[in-house]
Design a protein around this motif. Structure first.
Motif, PDB file in Angstrom:
ATOM      1  N   UNK A 159      24.440  76.333  24.121  1.00 17.15           N
ATOM      2  CA  UNK A 159      24.270  75.115  24.915  1.00 17.15           C
ATOM      3  C   UNK A 159      25.430  74.138  24.679  1.00 17.15           C
ATOM      4  N   UNK A 160      25.806  73.438  25.745  1.00 11.58           N
ATOM      5  CA  UNK A 160      26.820  72.384  25.644  1.00 11.58           C
ATOM      6  C   UNK A 160      26.149  71.108  25.120  1.00 11.58           C
ATOM      7  N   UNK A 161      26.592  70.633  23.924  1.00 13.61           N
ATOM      8  CA  UNK A 161      25.916  69.528  23.249  1.00 13.61           C
ATOM      9  C   UNK A 161      26.547  68.165  23.508  1.00 13.61           C
ATOM     10  N   UNK A 162      27.670  68.134  24.253  1.00 13.77           N
ATOM     11  CA  UNK A 162      28.361  66.852  24.464  1.00 13.77           C
ATOM     12  C   UNK A 162      27.483  65.772  25.055  1.00 13.77           C
ATOM     13  N   UNK A 163      26.836  65.990  26.195  1.00 12.78           N
ATOM     14  CA  UNK A 163      25.965  64.947  26.768  1.00 12.78           C
ATOM     15  C   UNK A 163      24.822  64.559  25.836  1.00 12.78           C
ATOM     16  N   UNK A 164      24.252  65.569  25.161  1.00 13.00           N
ATOM     17  CA  UNK A 164      23.150  65.275  24.240  1.00 13.00           C
ATOM     18  C   UNK A 164      23.635  64.403  23.072  1.00 13.00           C
ATOM     19  N   UNK A 165      24.830  64.708  22.578  1.00  9.92           N
ATOM     20  CA  UNK A 165      25.384  63.910  21.481  1.00  9.92           C
ATOM     21  C   UNK A 165      25.620  62.459  21.918  1.00  9.92           C
ATOM     22  N   UNK A 166      26.106  62.266  23.136  1.00  9.79           N
ATOM     23  CA  UNK A 166      26.316  60.908  23.635  1.00  9.79           C
ATOM     24  C   UNK A 166      24.992  60.159  23.759  1.00  9.79           C
ATOM     25  N   UNK A 167      23.971  60.859  24.271  1.00 16.76           N
ATOM     26  CA  UNK A 167      22.656  60.218  24.379  1.00 16.76           C
ATOM     27  C   UNK A 167      22.127  59.808  23.000  1.00 16.76           C
ATOM     28  N   UNK A 168      22.269  60.725  22.029  1.00 12.38           N
ATOM     29  CA  UNK A 168      21.790  60.419  20.671  1.00 12.38           C
ATOM     30  C   UNK A 168      22.588  59.263  20.074  1.00 12.38           C
ATOM     31  N   UNK A 169      23.906  59.229  20.316  1.00 14.51           N
ATOM     32  CA  UNK A 169      24.729  58.147  19.770  1.00 14.51           C
ATOM     33  C   UNK A 169      24.288  56.798  20.319  1.00 14.51           C
ATOM     34  N   UNK A 170      23.996  56.748  21.635  1.00 16.15           N
ATOM     35  CA  UNK A 170      23.541  55.488  22.244  1.00 16.15           C
ATOM     36  C   UNK A 170      22.190  55.072  21.661  1.00 16.15           C
ATOM     37  N   UNK A 171      21.272  56.040  21.549  1.00 17.02           N
ATOM     38  CA  UNK A 171      19.937  55.714  21.018  1.00 17.02           C
ATOM     39  C   UNK A 171      20.027  55.265  19.562  1.00 17.02           C
ATOM     40  N   UNK A 173      22.599  53.896  18.132  1.00 10.38           N
ATOM     41  CA  UNK A 173      23.210  52.568  18.105  1.00 10.38           C
ATOM     42  C   UNK A 173      22.204  51.469  18.374  1.00 10.38           C
ATOM     43  N   UNK A 174      21.314  51.705  19.373  1.00  8.24           N
ATOM     44  CA  UNK A 174      20.292  50.699  19.673  1.00  8.24           C
ATOM     45  C   UNK A 174      19.330  50.513  18.510  1.00  8.24           C
ATOM     46  N   UNK A 175      18.914  51.620  17.897  1.00 11.06           N
ATOM     47  CA  UNK A 175      17.978  51.532  16.770  1.00 11.06           C
ATOM     48  C   UNK A 175      18.619  50.827  15.579  1.00 11.06           C
ATOM     49  N   UNK A 176      19.876  51.197  15.278  1.00 16.56           N
ATOM     50  CA  UNK A 176      20.560  50.561  14.145  1.00 16.56           C
ATOM     51  C   UNK A 176      20.777  49.078  14.415  1.00 16.56           C
ATOM     52  N   UNK A 177      21.140  48.731  15.668  1.00 16.34           N
ATOM     53  CA  UNK A 177      21.299  47.313  16.010  1.00 16.34           C
ATOM     54  C   UNK A 177      19.984  46.562  15.827  1.00 16.34           C
ATOM     55  N   UNK A 178      18.890  47.205  16.232  1.00 17.62           N
ATOM     56  CA  UNK A 178      17.582  46.588  16.034  1.00 17.62           C
ATOM     57  C   UNK A 178      17.279  46.424  14.546  1.00 17.62           C
ATOM     58  N   UNK A 179      17.663  47.451  13.744  1.00 14.45           N
ATOM     59  CA  UNK A 179      17.449  47.352  12.303  1.00 14.45           C
ATOM     60  C   UNK A 179      18.243  46.215  11.688  1.00 14.45           C
ATOM     61  N   UNK A 180      19.502  46.061  12.132  1.00 11.21           N
ATOM     62  CA  UNK A 180      20.328  44.963  11.614  1.00 11.21           C
ATOM     63  C   UNK A 180      19.720  43.615  12.000  1.00 11.21           C
ATOM     64  N   UNK A 181      19.223  43.525  13.233  1.00  7.95           N
ATOM     65  CA  UNK A 181      18.573  42.280  13.662  1.00  7.95           C
ATOM     66  C   UNK A 181      17.331  41.989  12.821  1.00  7.95           C
ATOM     67  N   UNK A 182      16.572  43.050  12.510  1.00  8.98           N
ATOM     68  CA  UNK A 182      15.390  42.859  11.661  1.00  8.98           C
ATOM     69  C   UNK A 182      15.779  42.383  10.267  1.00  8.98           C
ATOM     70  N   UNK A 183      16.853  42.984   9.710  1.00  8.13           N
ATOM     71  CA  UNK A 183      17.301  42.577   8.375  1.00  8.13           C
ATOM     72  C   UNK A 183      17.780  41.127   8.400  1.00  8.13           C
TER      73      UNK A 183
END
Length: 471
Positions: A159-171, A173-183
């Motif tokens: 399977x070609x993982x490029x699009x999946x990797x981009x989706x995971x990177x965006x998700x 990033x959002x979760x980590x940003x939310x974590x930083x905001x919580x901290x």
């Protein structure tokens, strides 16, 4: 205290946020990997249907055409193998001899489909079971079944993982940003909470600081928390009582020392009158020495009372404005008025150091130096060398008076500077035990200090530290 409350709270909050974010990131990676496999299930099933007649009849043109079209559309490499491991058709750059491809094909040939890849990561691909073991991608394998459900070969797809990797990177990033905001929110809440919890402590600290500075404690009582208002009022009563007692003690010492002067002067006049009749009377001589000693003690006590008042005023911030800088031409200029006294005592006086400045009244500097040199003359002994060293160290000027006499032991050094303390080694030598205490008090009143330690020469070293700037 605030730090000891804040740090554990922040550490606990950080661990809690990380404990939530970590599994969330893992879930996102696993969910995207499963989504990728589901989306490829239909494509692989269709390839299996085309591979069966190609393996059975050896006609592979339709299969190759479909594999090439799949590669052009999805960018995914595919290889079809028969039971002997020979390549029936392929598209892309998938090497059939690659370890993970061979392993997946061998298991699928036993009629066991291989549909498992590791969670998709933003910086790499899948690994683990059925994966490439470090190539950055994973492979899936589906058996090609013939009649009687017997395996004819396998279809292996990467399977070609490029699009999946981009989706995971965006998700991620959002979760980590939310974590930083919580901290960040946790830090703000923790700061506010600790500030509220420690407000009573600050009120008590302000009350304690107001006592030596002679500030009004009633204002502090009004802004203190309700739970501490009664305690603050009790502190107010206690501090007023302590201040009154201390003021009475200082006044008593000053008044007693002052009042002793008149009767001591009368006693000395009578001694002088009696001495005219009998100059050789030993009792009169001893009485005269005792009277002189009492006069000296009264004078020193009066001086000490004034110095202690200055120290309290300086350390509470209620004293007069800071002294102006005084220029000292050299250590020699300081000690020259005392050189003849040391020569008379059989001692050698050495001065080391050039020009310096001190933020101190010159009369105070002279009195501290006089007390230190008098101590050396009395106790360093005949033939001793007394060294006065003037040194500039950053914003401070140090005046060190040292000698090569017998000095003091470690226990005695710890007591040096205490009022009325005298070393047992002084024996019958005259003294009041107040000279070094007065020296220390004058240094503190001028924003500095005094230290007592063993000199390199072996005797006592007195180091007077005074500021050499305008602060």
């Amino acid at each position: 205290m605030r730090r000891s409350v804040l740090i554990p709270l922040l550490v606990f909050g950080l661990i809690s946020v990380v404990a939530i974010i970590g599994p969330t990131l893992g879930y996102i990676s696993e969910a995207r990997a499963n989504q990728l496999l589901v989306s490829r299930q239909a494509a692989v099933d269709h390839l299996v249907q085309l591979a069966r007649p190609a393996i059975e009849t050896g006609t592979t043109s339709a299969l190759r055409e479909h594999l090439d079209r799949h590669f052009q559309v999805y960018g995914e490499s595919t290889v079809v193998l028969d039971l002997s491991g020979e390549v029936v058709a392929s598209a892309g750059e998938l090497d059939p001899e690659r370890d993970d491809v061979e392993a997946a094909a061998a298991v699928a040939a036993r009629n066991v489909p291989q549909w498992e890849i590791a969670p998709v990561l933003p910086w790499g691909g899948a690994g683990g079971p059925g994966g490439s073991g470090g190539s950055g991608s994973g492979v899936v394998a589906q058996p090609v079944l013939g009649s009687a459900e017997l395996s004819l070969g396998t279809v292996v797809l990467e399977p070609e993982l490029g699009p999946a990797q981009r989706d995971v990177a965006i998700s991620w990033g959002l979760v980590i940003a939310l974590g930083i905001a919580l901290i960040a929110g946790l830090v703000v809440i923790a700061l506010r909470w600790t500030s509220s919890v420690l407000r009573p402590v600050r009120a008590l600290d302000e009350a304690a600081s107001a006592f030596p500075a002679h500030r009004d404690l009633s204002a502090i009582s009004r802004k203190a928390p309700r739970e501490l208002r009664e305690l603050t009022r009790s502190i107010l009563v206690m501090t007023e009582s302590m201040e009154h007692s201390l003021a009475q003690q200082r006044d008593f010492v000053a008044d007693a020392s002052h009042l002793l002067r008149n009767p001591l002067a009368a006693i000395r006049l009578r001694i002088d009158a009696l001495r005219v009749d009998d100059e050789e009377d030993e009792e009169l001589r001893m009485l005269d020495e005792d009277a002189a000693r009492i006069e000296r003690i009264a004078e020193r006590m009066l001086n000490l009372a004034g110095v202690e008042h200055r120290v309290n005023a300086a350390e509470s911030g209620s004293g007069p404005a800071a002294q102006k800088l005084r220029v000292i031409r050299s250590a020699e200029a300081l000690v020259s008025p005392y050189r003849h006294l040391h020569e008379r005592a059989g001692q050698r006086l050495v001065a080391v150091g050039g020009e310096a400045t001190v933020n101190c009244a010159f009369s105070d500097l002279e009195e501290m130096l006089e007390n230190a040199l008098e101590n050396a003359r009395k106790y360093a002994g005949d033939g001793a060398t007394v060294t006065v060293r003037l040194t500039r160290r950053g914003d401070w000027t140090e005046l060190a008076i040292s000698d090569d006499g017998p000095g003091l032991s470690d226990d005695e050094l710890a007591q040096a500077g205490a009022r009325f303390w005298r070393s047992e080694r002084t024996g019958a030598l005259p003294g009041t035990g107040l000279g070094l205490a007065i020296l220390t008090g004058i240094a503190r009143a001028n924003g500095g200090g005094a230290e007592f330690d063993r000199a390199p020469e072996g005797g006592l070293r007195i180091t007077i530290r005074l500021r050499s700037d305008e602060r």
